[in-house]
Design an enzyme around this catalytic site. Structure first.
Site, short mmCIF file in Angstrom:
data_model
loop_
_atom_site.label_atom_id
_atom_site.label_comp_id
_atom_site.label_asym_id
_atom_site.label_seq_id
_atom_site.Cartn_x
_atom_site.Cartn_y
_atom_site.Cartn_z
CG HIS A 63 -2.02 1.02 1.11
ND1 HIS A 63 -1.78 2.36 1.34
CD2 HIS A 63 -3.32 0.92 0.77
CE1 HIS A 63 -2.91 3.02 1.13
NE2 HIS A 63 -3.85 2.17 0.78
CD GLU A 91 -5.57 1.34 -3.03
OE1 GLU A 91 -6.74 1.29 -2.67
OE2 GLU A 91 -4.62 1.55 -2.25
P1 PGA Z 1 -9.79 5.66 0.12
O1 PGA Z 1 -8.55 4.67 0.40
O2 PGA Z 1 -10.93 4.80 -0.34
O3 PGA Z 1 -10.04 6.32 1.44
O4 PGA Z 1 -9.35 6.61 -0.94
C1 PGA Z 1 -8.30 3.56 -0.40
C2 PGA Z 1 -7.08 2.85 0.10
O5 PGA Z 1 -6.18 3.50 0.65
O6 PGA Z 1 -6.98 1.63 -0.04
#
Ligand code: PGA
Length: 253
Positions: free
Chosen positions: A101, A170
């Site tokens: 992440h 992401e």
């Molecule tokens: P968010 O976070 O939905 O708050 O943008 C997603 C994540 O960090 O996995």
């Protein structure tokens, strides 16, 4: 023909206490009420390590699994103060684990370390959710494809079990910002991720690729038209059972 499952994966980050089992209860109820819908979807709750064992005893639906959010790379126990390895997480009831992440990358997790974490997690039969994505600057400089390709190449290899590795695209600029990619861009990127993954792992089967970043009950309908997306990694909006359940309901509206 096997139906490809859609995954709604919760990333609670560093939020949550024992009293939040109420959220789990509401999600249990939702799954029971919508049995038919759930044949094609799965919920994974990636919660803080302190809650995994406790929540494991609260889950009553087979459509819900638990996951962790990171681990130490060492397969064996050892003198690593404050750390928890994949074996301990699996022992607590985790079946999934988020790795790579951006919030962990920004604290020092690099592709090499992430690869070691993937190896020890797969060794413990955990499903890995590998997060990849570019910064806003990299996007502006048209580096999105080279960044995510590099992240995939450096963290995966052909010895890994393809069925156990999910990829979550992401973009860092969309996490917690209420900004989401343009649909056209997202389709192109997800297709690219699938193609590169298949080249690295040397499989024909399409991998499970998720989108994460500011997903909420309002914008989820934008994504339902994109068949290439196999699910979502949901941060902020997943801390409320109502908002999270509304995301799933609105996806299928
Ligand atoms: P968010 O976070 O939905 O708050 O943008 C997603 C994540 O960090 O996995």
């Amino acid at each position: 023909m096997t139906i490809k499952l859609k995954y709604f994966i919760v990333n609670w980050k560093m939020f949550g206490h024992f009293s939040d089992y109420k959220i789990v209860n509401r999600i249990n109820d939702f799954c029971k009420k919508s049995q038919k819908l759930f044949k094609t979807k799965k919920i994974v709750l990636c919660v803080p390590n302190t809650l995994i064992y406790y929540f494991n005893n609260k889950i009553t639906s087979k459509y819900i699994s638990l996951g962790a959010q990171n681990c130490h790379h060492s397969k064996k126990n050892g003198p690593f103060t404050g750390s928890v390895n994949a074996s301990m997480l699996q022992n607590s009831g985790a079946e999934f684990i988020i790795l790579g992440h951006s919030e962990n990358r920004s604290e020092g997790d690099n592709n090499k370390l992430i690869k070691q974490k993937i190896i020890s997690s797969l060794d413990k039969k955990l499903h890995v959710i590998l997060c990849i994505g570019e910064t806003l600057n990299q996007k502006r400089n048209k580096k999105t494809f080279s960044i995510i390709k590099n992240q995939l190449i450096k963290s995966l290899d052909k010895k890994m079990n393809p069925k156990k590795i999910f990829i979550a695209y992401e973009p860092i600029w969309s996490i917690g910002t209420n900004k989401v990619p343009k649909i056209k861009d997202l389709i192109e990127i997800i297709k690219f991720v699938k193609k590169e993954y298949k080249k690295i792992i040397k499989v024909k089967l399409n991998p499970t690729v998720l989108y994460g970043g500011s997903v909420n009950h309002k914008n989820i309908s934008l994504f339902s038209s994109i068949s290439e997306i196999d699910g979502f990694l949901i941060g902020g909006a997943s801390q409320s059972s109502k908002k999270f359940i509304d995301i799933i309901k609105n996806y299928y509206k």
